[in-house]
Design a protein around this motif. Structure first.
Motif, PDB file in Angstrom:
ATOM      1  N   TYR A  84       0.027   5.297   0.970  1.00 40.53           N
ATOM      2  CA  TYR A  84      -1.444   5.365   1.381  1.00 40.53           C
ATOM      3  C   TYR A  84      -1.552   4.636   3.058  1.00 40.53           C
ATOM      4  O   TYR A  84      -2.183   5.172   3.714  1.00 40.53           O
ATOM      5  CB  TYR A  84      -2.085   4.226   0.382  1.00 40.53           C
ATOM      6  CG  TYR A  84      -3.601   3.807   0.984  1.00 40.53           C
ATOM      7  CD1 TYR A  84      -4.562   4.851   1.235  1.00 40.53           C
ATOM      8  CD2 TYR A  84      -3.830   2.587   1.337  1.00 40.53           C
ATOM      9  CE1 TYR A  84      -5.684   4.428   1.721  1.00 40.53           C
ATOM     10  CE2 TYR A  84      -4.947   2.209   1.691  1.00 40.53           C
ATOM     11  CZ  TYR A  84      -5.877   3.019   1.906  1.00 40.53           C
ATOM     12  OH  TYR A  84      -7.118   2.635   2.552  1.00 40.53           O
ATOM     13  N   VAL A  85      -0.742   3.477   3.069  1.00 34.27           N
ATOM     14  CA  VAL A  85      -0.554   3.136   4.482  1.00 34.27           C
ATOM     15  C   VAL A  85      -0.101   4.005   5.300  1.00 34.27           C
ATOM     16  O   VAL A  85      -0.330   4.224   6.534  1.00 34.27           O
ATOM     17  CB  VAL A  85      -0.085   1.594   4.466  1.00 34.27           C
ATOM     18  CG1 VAL A  85       0.229   1.011   5.899  1.00 34.27           C
ATOM     19  CG2 VAL A  85      -0.828   0.885   3.791  1.00 34.27           C
ATOM     20  N   GLY A 110       0.833  -1.290   0.067  1.00 30.21           N
ATOM     21  CA  GLY A 110       0.018  -0.104  -0.107  1.00 30.21           C
ATOM     22  C   GLY A 110       0.716   1.356  -0.228  1.00 30.21           C
ATOM     23  O   GLY A 110       0.347   2.483  -0.348  1.00 30.21           O
ATOM     24  N   ALA A 112      -6.980  -2.249  -2.413  1.00 35.96           N
ATOM     25  CA  ALA A 112      -6.852  -2.087  -1.097  1.00 35.96           C
ATOM     26  C   ALA A 112      -7.513  -1.076  -0.329  1.00 35.96           C
ATOM     27  O   ALA A 112      -8.393  -0.966   0.486  1.00 35.96           O
ATOM     28  CB  ALA A 112      -5.289  -1.796  -0.738  1.00 35.96           C
ATOM     29  N   GLY A 139      -2.870   7.981  -1.530  1.00 38.27           N
ATOM     30  CA  GLY A 139      -3.559   6.746  -2.364  1.00 38.27           C
ATOM     31  C   GLY A 139      -4.222   7.173  -3.528  1.00 38.27           C
ATOM     32  O   GLY A 139      -3.957   6.492  -4.611  1.00 38.27           O
ATOM     33  N   THR A 188      -3.800  -1.584  -5.623  1.00 41.71           N
ATOM     34  CA  THR A 188      -3.870  -0.393  -4.777  1.00 41.71           C
ATOM     35  C   THR A 188      -5.324   0.041  -4.656  1.00 41.71           C
ATOM     36  O   THR A 188      -5.806   0.421  -3.589  1.00 41.71           O
ATOM     37  CB  THR A 188      -3.208   0.971  -5.021  1.00 41.71           C
ATOM     38  OG1 THR A 188      -1.815   0.583  -5.400  1.00 41.71           O
ATOM     39  CG2 THR A 188      -3.199   2.135  -4.436  1.00 41.71           C
TER      40      THR A 188
END
Length: 412
Positions: free
Chosen positions: A69-70, A66, A288, A85, A285
């Motif tokens: 984004y994570v 990720g 997720a 993200g 992505t």
């Protein structure tokens, strides 16, 4: 299992960076800065180094898929994670269009759009079936890229067209032009973060990854600098700016023009390989983010047989075809660079917040993240006003759409 050593990490980094970006980005960069693109190349490499270092620190703490984004969600909050993200998804979608158009320009120079659309359709089907780039295919594509780049240097320097006068006027585009060229050339270093995500695969990652990043970036910078100098000597900034396939124009500029087909094939293969990887990465992505309820849940469906986010892949293919039909390479690269620079600005901000008071390298690493953050923002806002406006609107629409989705779900 930690099987990779320092040399392996460097090679993987080279394989990730030595792609099709250099086949496309030199033309727009030359239009922005003239010969000053050589300065811009160094600036882009410094920013890429800072971004990769920040990503490596974050990946060590959060070894999850990720990316930013994570990291943004964990360190800065859900909105910043979503912004990263969303920036990745829309920026890399534009990268897909740029790679498709680059494929078209090298495959069929007179009519690049039809082969570009065909490449997107075929590779969407390939991704839908769950076929990804294997290690063997990656090595083949890297070899083809290096062969094509070697042909560019041989033809550009040995074909009799090289003129040292083409290297004058380094600041012809001014500081703004050099900044804009750096933002566009940043596109050529895409893939450098691959090294930062090797934490679970390399031996002694805390030492190996920080050493591998500057070495791999340095090697790529030298290769790109040689290509850029060769291109400028052979056709000058004006010739690069005017060419749909800049490196093919360099190869065809002198008496060794018979090497131009090698460059065209290499550019087309490299573009197709990057396009395949990009489309697979964006689909995952998107999956997720959909599972985290940050995008519509319909995009989180996984095909029962092929085990891929098939709806996300199909939507991506349609969007990329639309962008190919309405935009040119420079516009696609510019928008992609803006969105991805915002993505890495958030990565640097997230890395700045990491604890580590006992680390002797704490102060140096914080300086690197600050340089990376400011560098990303500075380059993003040197791009043409139209590109910036579109980028800001697209990011804002994503954030607003997220708020609406969450409100609707809350009422439900």
């Amino acid at each position: 299992m930690r099987r990779l050593g320092f040399g392996d990490a460097v090679v993987l980094g080279l394989g990730s960076m030595l792609g099709a970006g250099v086949f496309a980005a030199l033309g727009p960069a030359a239009a922005a800065a003239g010969t000053g693109l050589l300065i811009a190349l160094a600036v882009a490499a410094v920013v890429a180094y800072c971004n990769a270092t920040a990503s490596a620190r974050l990946a060590a703490v959060y070894p999850e898929s990720g990316g930013t984004y994570v990291y943004g969600r964990r360190r800065l909050g859900p909105v910043w994670g979503f912004t990263a993200g969303w920036g990745f998804v829309v920026g890399k979608t534009a990268s897909c269009a740029a790679m498709a158009l680059t494929f078209g320009a090298y495959a069929w120079p007179a009519h690049p759009v039809p082969p570009a659309v065909a490449a997107v359709v075929v590779l969407t089907a390939v991704n839908y079936l769950g076929v990804t780039k294997t290690a063997g295919l990656t090595r083949l594509l890297v070899a083809a890229t290096l062969l094509a780049l070697a042909a560019v240097v041989a033809a550009g320097l040995g074909g009799g067209a090289a003129d040292p006068a083409n290297l004058t006027g380094w600041t012809g585009g001014g500081v703004l032009g050099i900044g804009q060229a750096a933002a566009l050339l940043f596109f050529s270093f895409a893939g450098y973060a691959r090294i930062a995500t090797l934490g679970e695969e390399v031996r002694d990652p805390a030492t190996t990854i920080p050493r591998a990043i500057p070495v791999a970036l340095g090697i790529v910078l030298v290769i790109y600098a040689v290509i850029a100098v060769t291109a400028l000597l052979a056709v000058g900034p004006g010739g690069l700016a005017a060419a749909a396939a800049p490196l093919a124009a360099v190869a065809g500029s002198g008496t060794l023009a018979f090497l131009a087909p090698v460059v065209r094939v290499g550019g087309a293969l490299a573009s197709a390989g990057v396009l395949l990887s990009l489309m697979a990465g964006i689909g995952r992505t998107t999956l997720a983010m959909a599972r985290d309820h940050e995008l519509p849940a319909v995009l989180g469906a996984v095909h029962p047989r092929f085990r891929v986010p098939h709806r996300a892949e199909l939507v991506l293919g349609v969007v990329v075809v639309v962008v190919v039909l309405v935009a040119d390479v420079q516009a696609a690269i510019g928008f992609s660079s803006f969105a991805v620079l915002v993505y890495y600005a958030i990565a640097n901000a997230a890395a700045f917040t990491l604890p580590g008071h006992q680390s002797p390298h704490r102060a140096r690493l914080r300086v690197v993240t600050v340089i990376g953050l400011l560098g990303c923002l500075a380059l993003a806002f040197t791009l043409p006003p139209t590109t910036i406006a579109i980028g800001v609107v697209v990011l804002a629409v994503g954030v607003a759409g997220r708020a609406v989705l969450r409100t609707v779900r809350g009422r439900g």
